[in-house]
Design a protein around this motif. Structure first.
Motif, PDB file in Angstrom:
ATOM      1  N   ALA A 151      63.815   7.102  68.432  1.00 46.67           N
ATOM      2  CA  ALA A 151      65.013   6.265  68.378  1.00 46.67           C
ATOM      3  C   ALA A 151      65.561   6.018  69.780  1.00 46.67           C
ATOM      4  O   ALA A 151      66.000   4.906  70.105  1.00 46.67           O
ATOM      5  N   VAL A 152      65.529   7.038  70.630  1.00 47.56           N
ATOM      6  CA  VAL A 152      65.971   6.867  72.016  1.00 47.56           C
ATOM      7  C   VAL A 152      64.981   6.000  72.780  1.00 47.56           C
ATOM      8  O   VAL A 152      65.372   5.137  73.575  1.00 47.56           O
ATOM      9  N   VAL A 153      63.693   6.206  72.543  1.00 47.07           N
ATOM     10  CA  VAL A 153      62.671   5.372  73.189  1.00 47.07           C
ATOM     11  C   VAL A 153      62.924   3.900  72.907  1.00 47.07           C
ATOM     12  O   VAL A 153      62.799   3.044  73.800  1.00 47.07           O
ATOM     13  N   ASP A 154      63.309   3.590  71.685  1.00 47.33           N
ATOM     14  CA  ASP A 154      63.487   2.198  71.284  1.00 47.33           C
ATOM     15  C   ASP A 154      64.626   1.505  72.020  1.00 47.33           C
ATOM     16  O   ASP A 154      64.631   0.271  72.122  1.00 47.33           O
ATOM     17  N   ILE A 155      65.605   2.262  72.507  1.00 47.35           N
ATOM     18  CA  ILE A 155      66.725   1.621  73.205  1.00 47.35           C
ATOM     19  C   ILE A 155      66.646   1.813  74.719  1.00 47.35           C
ATOM     20  O   ILE A 155      67.423   1.207  75.454  1.00 47.35           O
ATOM     21  N   ALA A 156      65.692   2.626  75.184  1.00 46.65           N
ATOM     22  CA  ALA A 156      65.646   2.968  76.609  1.00 46.65           C
ATOM     23  C   ALA A 156      64.908   1.945  77.449  1.00 46.65           C
ATOM     24  O   ALA A 156      65.010   1.971  78.683  1.00 46.65           O
ATOM     25  N   GLY A 157      64.147   1.061  76.815  1.00 47.47           N
ATOM     26  CA  GLY A 157      63.400   0.080  77.575  1.00 47.47           C
ATOM     27  C   GLY A 157      62.355   0.732  78.467  1.00 47.47           C
ATOM     28  O   GLY A 157      61.540   1.528  78.002  1.00 47.47           O
ATOM     29  N   GLU A 158      62.401   0.447  79.767  1.00 47.51           N
ATOM     30  CA  GLU A 158      61.415   0.985  80.702  1.00 47.51           C
ATOM     31  C   GLU A 158      61.810   2.350  81.257  1.00 47.51           C
ATOM     32  O   GLU A 158      61.041   2.953  82.016  1.00 47.51           O
ATOM     33  N   ILE A 159      62.975   2.844  80.894  1.00 46.66           N
ATOM     34  CA  ILE A 159      63.433   4.149  81.388  1.00 46.66           C
ATOM     35  C   ILE A 159      62.661   5.250  80.669  1.00 46.66           C
ATOM     36  O   ILE A 159      62.598   5.269  79.432  1.00 46.66           O
ATOM     37  N   PRO A 160      62.042   6.177  81.393  1.00 47.84           N
ATOM     38  CA  PRO A 160      61.278   7.249  80.745  1.00 47.84           C
ATOM     39  C   PRO A 160      62.160   8.130  79.868  1.00 47.84           C
ATOM     40  O   PRO A 160      63.251   8.541  80.279  1.00 47.84           O
ATOM     41  N   VAL A 161      61.677   8.407  78.681  1.00 48.63           N
ATOM     42  CA  VAL A 161      62.343   9.329  77.760  1.00 48.63           C
ATOM     43  C   VAL A 161      61.509  10.593  77.670  1.00 48.63           C
ATOM     44  O   VAL A 161      60.286  10.536  77.532  1.00 48.63           O
ATOM     45  N   VAL A 162      62.170  11.726  77.760  1.00 50.33           N
ATOM     46  CA  VAL A 162      61.520  13.025  77.694  1.00 50.33           C
ATOM     47  C   VAL A 162      62.016  13.746  76.452  1.00 50.33           C
ATOM     48  O   VAL A 162      63.228  13.833  76.208  1.00 50.33           O
ATOM     49  N   ALA A 163      61.098  14.251  75.635  1.00 48.79           N
ATOM     50  CA  ALA A 163      61.462  14.947  74.403  1.00 48.79           C
ATOM     51  C   ALA A 163      61.741  16.414  74.703  1.00 48.79           C
ATOM     52  O   ALA A 163      61.092  17.036  75.544  1.00 48.79           O
ATOM     53  N   ALA A 164      62.709  16.995  73.983  1.00 48.00           N
ATOM     54  CA  ALA A 164      63.058  18.400  74.167  1.00 48.00           C
ATOM     55  C   ALA A 164      63.492  18.993  72.837  1.00 48.00           C
ATOM     56  O   ALA A 164      64.097  18.315  72.002  1.00 48.00           O
ATOM     57  N   GLY A 165      63.162  20.260  72.662  1.00 45.03           N
ATOM     58  CA  GLY A 165      63.593  20.959  71.451  1.00 45.03           C
ATOM     59  C   GLY A 165      62.437  21.521  70.673  1.00 45.03           C
ATOM     60  O   GLY A 165      61.743  20.791  69.948  1.00 45.03           O
ATOM     61  N   GLY A 166      62.148  22.804  70.849  1.00 47.09           N
ATOM     62  CA  GLY A 166      61.102  23.465  70.092  1.00 47.09           C
ATOM     63  C   GLY A 166      59.693  23.160  70.564  1.00 47.09           C
ATOM     64  O   GLY A 166      58.728  23.452  69.850  1.00 47.09           O
ATOM     65  N   LEU A 167      59.529  22.602  71.751  1.00 43.82           N
ATOM     66  CA  LEU A 167      58.216  22.209  72.262  1.00 43.82           C
ATOM     67  C   LEU A 167      57.697  23.289  73.203  1.00 43.82           C
ATOM     68  O   LEU A 167      58.311  23.582  74.227  1.00 43.82           O
ATOM     69  N   SER A 168      56.537  23.868  72.862  1.00 52.29           N
ATOM     70  CA  SER A 168      56.046  25.025  73.598  1.00 52.29           C
ATOM     71  C   SER A 168      54.578  24.951  73.987  1.00 52.29           C
ATOM     72  O   SER A 168      54.104  25.818  74.725  1.00 52.29           O
ATOM     73  N   LEU A 195      72.276   5.613  79.748  1.00 53.41           N
ATOM     74  CA  LEU A 195      71.640   4.405  80.261  1.00 53.41           C
ATOM     75  C   LEU A 195      72.650   3.548  81.017  1.00 53.41           C
ATOM     76  O   LEU A 195      72.342   2.995  82.082  1.00 53.41           O
ATOM     77  N   ASP A 196      73.877   3.461  80.499  1.00 51.37           N
ATOM     78  CA  ASP A 196      74.930   2.707  81.187  1.00 51.37           C
ATOM     79  C   ASP A 196      75.272   3.340  82.532  1.00 51.37           C
ATOM     80  O   ASP A 196      75.674   2.641  83.471  1.00 51.37           O
ATOM     81  N   ALA A 197      75.121   4.671  82.613  1.00 54.84           N
ATOM     82  CA  ALA A 197      75.423   5.387  83.857  1.00 54.84           C
ATOM     83  C   ALA A 197      74.302   5.246  84.881  1.00 54.84           C
ATOM     84  O   ALA A 197      74.457   5.670  86.031  1.00 54.84           O
ATOM     85  N   GLY A 198      73.179   4.663  84.465  1.00 52.76           N
ATOM     86  CA  GLY A 198      72.070   4.459  85.383  1.00 52.76           C
ATOM     87  C   GLY A 198      71.038   5.560  85.372  1.00 52.76           C
ATOM     88  O   GLY A 198      70.329   5.771  86.372  1.00 52.76           O
ATOM     89  N   ALA A 199      70.916   6.269  84.258  1.00 47.06           N
ATOM     90  CA  ALA A 199      69.941   7.357  84.173  1.00 47.06           C
ATOM     91  C   ALA A 199      68.541   6.869  84.501  1.00 47.06           C
ATOM     92  O   ALA A 199      68.112   5.814  84.023  1.00 47.06           O
ATOM     93  N   ASP A 200      67.824   7.644  85.314  1.00 45.70           N
ATOM     94  CA  ASP A 200      66.425   7.356  85.610  1.00 45.70           C
ATOM     95  C   ASP A 200      65.502   8.020  84.602  1.00 45.70           C
ATOM     96  O   ASP A 200      64.364   7.583  84.410  1.00 45.70           O
ATOM     97  N   ILE A 201      65.994   9.093  83.967  1.00 42.91           N
ATOM     98  CA  ILE A 201      65.257   9.831  82.941  1.00 42.91           C
ATOM     99  C   ILE A 201      66.258  10.218  81.865  1.00 42.91           C
ATOM    100  O   ILE A 201      67.341  10.738  82.172  1.00 42.91           O
ATOM    101  N   VAL A 202      65.910   9.973  80.607  1.00 44.15           N
ATOM    102  CA  VAL A 202      66.761  10.400  79.494  1.00 44.15           C
ATOM    103  C   VAL A 202      66.020  11.455  78.692  1.00 44.15           C
ATOM    104  O   VAL A 202      64.898  11.216  78.227  1.00 44.15           O
ATOM    105  N   VAL A 203      66.625  12.613  78.551  1.00 39.64           N
ATOM    106  CA  VAL A 203      66.046  13.686  77.752  1.00 39.64           C
ATOM    107  C   VAL A 203      66.668  13.647  76.361  1.00 39.64           C
ATOM    108  O   VAL A 203      67.881  13.779  76.206  1.00 39.64           O
ATOM    109  N   ALA A 204      65.828  13.448  75.353  1.00 39.50           N
ATOM    110  CA  ALA A 204      66.276  13.427  73.961  1.00 39.50           C
ATOM    111  C   ALA A 204      66.113  14.838  73.398  1.00 39.50           C
ATOM    112  O   ALA A 204      65.005  15.263  73.092  1.00 39.50           O
TER     113      ALA A 204
END
Length: 329
Positions: free
Chosen positions: A164-181, A134-143
């Motif tokens: 937990a990432v959603v809670d600190i990301a504010g308006e930046i979209p968070v994308v979930a990853a890991g075991g999702l099919s 987020l400090d680096a200016g990420a437009d999308i954060v993948v958790a």
């Protein structure tokens, strides 16, 4: 009904599904197929290591050509770009819509990505990583949870890390990853506050993915319990992964022999490395690595990537509108 989220609005896509930029698997043809079906496809450059047979400049040229005019992104292991800066330059010259960085310091590359108007996607495995992204200016954060195939950390799961990432990301979209099919994974991620999902292993079992049909068939037969987080494949391939990172892969004869005996493997590295690459070139999956996530239990067949995108989206829509059959009152 269409699922509209911060991610779909940002990328201008109908479905909040991103192809994981799997090195040596997510080539131009697969990335284009995912994007053309309404998701967002990414080419995986991996390490840019010529020894691995993929990721170099000529390989990337080939994959960009295979993608044609499709709207796509590109992803690299961040610390490898420090070794091969020409790969970063090459990708930026192609003006990808998204540039994905994982496993390293985003700040070295973020300013140029942002200045070019390219969206910056950062994959993280913990809250400290999310804050740096987020400090680096990420437009999308993948958790990315530990269930994911390939590299990551053995700590946080997708279920707990994502909100937990959603809670600190504010308006930046968070994308979930890991075991999702499947659609259930997308619906669950949205309920956790994510704006979409990043899918890897499910898209490997497609005709458009790079790699052998033998490996793809193996993915449809293996189960989650057949995977293990380990360092042995990185040791034998002489890849300098930072402490704390392991790779989730199918258990095979090689990992059975050396997992837990890493010190002995390092002492015999010259011999084992030569034997490993010989086996890899021959397609011997009893020795060479097949990275795969815990979503294997949900993968039973090889399907076109576009069909997978549309099915995941439709199933998630059905679940969200029907509330999964739950009655309240």
């Amino acid at each position: 009904m269409a699922i509209t989220t911060a991610l779909t609005r940002l990328l201008g896509i109908p479905h909040p599904i991103i192809l994981a930029p799997m090195g040596g698997v997510a080539g131009g043809r697969l990335a284009a197929a995912v994007s053309q079906a309404g998701g967002f496809g990414m080419i995986g450059g991996g390490y840019g290591n010529p020894k691995a047979g993929y990721g170099g400049t000529s390989w990337m040229d080939e994959q960009f050509r295979a993608a044609g005019n499709a709207q796509i992104g590109v992803g690299y292991i961040t610390w490898s770009l420090q070794q091969f800066p020409e790969l970063f330059d090459q990708a930026m010259e192609r003006s990808p819509k998204v540039f994905g960085l994982a496993f390293g310091d985003e700040m070295q590359f973020a300013p140029r990505i942002k200045a070019a108007g390219v969206k910056l996607l950062c994959q993280v495995q913990d809250l400290d990583g999310a804050k740096r992204a987020l400090d680096a200016g990420a437009d999308i954060v993948v958790a990315q949870g530990t269930e994911a195939g390939g590299h990551g950390k053995s700590g946080r799961t997708t279920l707990t890390l994502t909100p937990a990432v959603v809670d600190i990301a504010g308006e930046i979209p968070v994308v979930a990853a890991g075991g999702l099919s499947d659609g259930r994974g997308l619906a669950a991620a949205l309920m956790l506050g994510a704006s979409g999902i990043l899918v890897g292993t499910r898209f490997w079992a497609t005709p458009e993915a790079l790699g052998s049909d033998r490996v793809k068939q193996l993915l449809t037969l293996a189960r989650s319990d057949d995977t293990q987080r380990t360092r042995v494949f990185d040791i034998v391939r002489e890849l300098p992964w930072p402490d704390g990172y392991t790779g989730r892969a199918l258990v095979n004869d090689f990992s059975r022999k050396w997992h837990g005996n890493e010190g002995a493997l390092e002492k015999n590295l010259t011999r084992e490395t030569e034997a490993y690459w010989t086996a890899a070139r021959a397609g011997d999956t009893n020795t060479s690595v097949v990275f795969a996530g815990e979503g294997l239990d949900l993968i039973h067949d090889i399907k076109p990537a576009g069909e997978i995108v549309r099915t995941i989206a439709a199933d998630a829509e059905d679940l969200l509108t029907s509330r999964a059959g739950i009655e309240i009152g």
